[in-house]
Write a protein that holds these residues in place. Sequence first.
Motif, PDB file in Angstrom:
ATOM      1  N   GLN A  79       0.838  -1.197   0.000  1.00  0.00           N
ATOM      2  CA  GLN A  79       0.000   0.000   0.000  1.00  0.00           C
ATOM      3  C   GLN A  79       0.876   1.250   0.000  1.00  0.00           C
ATOM      4  O   GLN A  79       2.048   1.213   0.371  1.00  0.00           O
ATOM      5  N   SER A  80       0.266   2.354  -0.401  1.00  0.00           N
ATOM      6  CA  SER A  80       0.990   3.619  -0.403  1.00  0.00           C
ATOM      7  C   SER A  80       0.337   4.576   0.582  1.00  0.00           C
ATOM      8  O   SER A  80      -0.839   4.418   0.935  1.00  0.00           O
ATOM      9  N   MET A  81       1.112   5.538   1.015  1.00  0.00           N
ATOM     10  CA  MET A  81       0.563   6.584   1.870  1.00  0.00           C
ATOM     11  C   MET A  81       1.515   7.779   1.900  1.00  0.00           C
ATOM     12  O   MET A  81       2.697   7.648   1.564  1.00  0.00           O
ATOM     13  N   THR A  82       0.971   8.911   2.314  1.00  0.00           N
ATOM     14  CA  THR A  82       1.755  10.128   2.455  1.00  0.00           C
ATOM     15  C   THR A  82       1.650  10.649   3.871  1.00  0.00           C
ATOM     16  O   THR A  82       0.554  10.772   4.407  1.00  0.00           O
ATOM     17  N   LEU A  83       2.804  10.915   4.476  1.00  0.00           N
ATOM     18  CA  LEU A  83       2.863  11.536   5.789  1.00  0.00           C
ATOM     19  C   LEU A  83       2.999  13.042   5.576  1.00  0.00           C
ATOM     20  O   LEU A  83       3.844  13.495   4.796  1.00  0.00           O
ATOM     21  N   GLN A  84       2.165  13.776   6.289  1.00  0.00           N
ATOM     22  CA  GLN A  84       2.142  15.220   6.122  1.00  0.00           C
ATOM     23  C   GLN A  84       2.886  15.906   7.274  1.00  0.00           C
ATOM     24  O   GLN A  84       2.840  15.445   8.413  1.00  0.00           O
TER      25      GLN A  84
ATOM     26  N   LEU B 268       5.402   7.018   0.872  1.00  0.00           N
ATOM     27  CA  LEU B 268       5.813   5.631   0.714  1.00  0.00           C
ATOM     28  C   LEU B 268       4.987   5.079  -0.446  1.00  0.00           C
ATOM     29  O   LEU B 268       3.764   4.973  -0.346  1.00  0.00           O
ATOM     30  N   GLU B 269       5.626   4.761  -1.537  1.00  0.00           N
ATOM     31  CA  GLU B 269       4.892   4.331  -2.739  1.00  0.00           C
ATOM     32  C   GLU B 269       4.393   2.896  -2.621  1.00  0.00           C
ATOM     33  O   GLU B 269       3.305   2.571  -3.052  1.00  0.00           O
ATOM     34  N   SER B 270       5.209   2.033  -2.038  1.00  0.00           N
ATOM     35  CA  SER B 270       4.847   0.625  -1.897  1.00  0.00           C
ATOM     36  C   SER B 270       5.430   0.138  -0.574  1.00  0.00           C
ATOM     37  O   SER B 270       6.585  -0.276  -0.518  1.00  0.00           O
TER      38      SER B 270
ATOM     39  N   ALA C 107       6.728  -1.520   2.782  1.00  0.00           N
ATOM     40  CA  ALA C 107       7.316  -2.816   3.111  1.00  0.00           C
ATOM     41  C   ALA C 107       7.436  -2.939   4.623  1.00  0.00           C
ATOM     42  O   ALA C 107       7.555  -1.923   5.320  1.00  0.00           O
ATOM     43  N   PRO C 108       7.423  -4.162   5.153  1.00  0.00           N
ATOM     44  CA  PRO C 108       7.550  -4.329   6.615  1.00  0.00           C
ATOM     45  C   PRO C 108       8.793  -3.647   7.180  1.00  0.00           C
ATOM     46  O   PRO C 108       8.771  -3.184   8.331  1.00  0.00           O
ATOM     47  N   SER C 109       9.860  -3.534   6.385  1.00  0.00           N
ATOM     48  CA  SER C 109      11.083  -2.870   6.862  1.00  0.00           C
ATOM     49  C   SER C 109      10.883  -1.378   7.100  1.00  0.00           C
ATOM     50  O   SER C 109      11.741  -0.724   7.710  1.00  0.00           O
ATOM     51  N   GLN C 110       9.788  -0.849   6.623  1.00  0.00           N
ATOM     52  CA  GLN C 110       9.492   0.569   6.828  1.00  0.00           C
ATOM     53  C   GLN C 110       8.651   0.806   8.095  1.00  0.00           C
ATOM     54  O   GLN C 110       8.288   1.942   8.393  1.00  0.00           O
ATOM     55  N   THR C 111       8.374  -0.246   8.841  1.00  0.00           N
ATOM     56  CA  THR C 111       7.748  -0.098  10.152  1.00  0.00           C
ATOM     57  C   THR C 111       8.704   0.687  11.035  1.00  0.00           C
ATOM     58  O   THR C 111       9.856   0.291  11.229  1.00  0.00           O
ATOM     59  N   SER C 112       8.234   1.822  11.543  1.00  0.00           N
ATOM     60  CA  SER C 112       9.122   2.710  12.289  1.00  0.00           C
ATOM     61  C   SER C 112       8.307   3.862  12.855  1.00  0.00           C
ATOM     62  O   SER C 112       7.107   3.970  12.617  1.00  0.00           O
ATOM     63  N   VAL C 113       8.994   4.719  13.600  1.00  0.00           N
ATOM     64  CA  VAL C 113       8.410   5.993  14.009  1.00  0.00           C
ATOM     65  C   VAL C 113       9.060   7.067  13.155  1.00  0.00           C
ATOM     66  O   VAL C 113      10.293   7.137  13.067  1.00  0.00           O
TER      67      VAL C 113
END
Lengths: 114, 113
Positions: free
Chosen positions: A17-22, A78-80, A82-88
């Motif tokens: 999934q994708s998303m944007t943090l503002q 985040l365009e796609s 991944a579990p490695s992008q789990t973070s704060v």
Amino acid sequence: NAGVTQTPKFQVLKTGQSMTLQCAQDMNHNSMYWYRQDPGMGLRLIYYSASEGTTDKGEVPNGYNVSRLNKREFSLRLESAAPSQTSVYFCASSVGLGQQDEQYFGPGTRLTVT
Amino acid sequence: AQTVTQSQPEMSVQEAETVTLSCTYDTSESNYYLFWYKQPPSRQMILVIRQEAYKQQNATENRFSVNFQKAAKSFSLKISDSQLGDTAMYFCAFTSRDDKIIFGKGTRLHILP
């Protein structure tokens, strides 16, 4: 002044999934930053924007894109996921680069990718 | 390239004691700025103290002071009369002319009642 604001505070994504943090700041700062914080790794710079109209890669840019929409706003995409992008994720701003002025941080976004 | 090293991943001290957190850095610049940031369990990062490299006098902010040794490239943080509210992650940071700030990996400090 609200300082540095970030949305959302929490997010759960599925892999791919994708998303944007503002992120927005109301201190008229020139420079803005995106960090990720993982246990034992400290703060790692993803991307930064020295001034409106410029962006540069930090230490860990792979898998992310940024947009400095205007002087106030700096978004992280985040365009796609991944579990490695789990973070704060933290957004920060400062008057400029290489100055004695402190960085001001947002409250962070806790992202979980399943 | 500039680097910042915090060699103490975790520390614990009793309330009211004095504690020193270590930080070393590497740079070829002659003028730069050093910072200590605090991140309490609430996650909000806040500046504790800053030091300009060309100022020989050590910075002090209430119970927080630094021992800045430019030749040794050392910048330690001393917390006197520690309080429960000092429990947090502490990050040492460095910046120089026209460059982004660099953070160490942090020291987790526990103040014990």
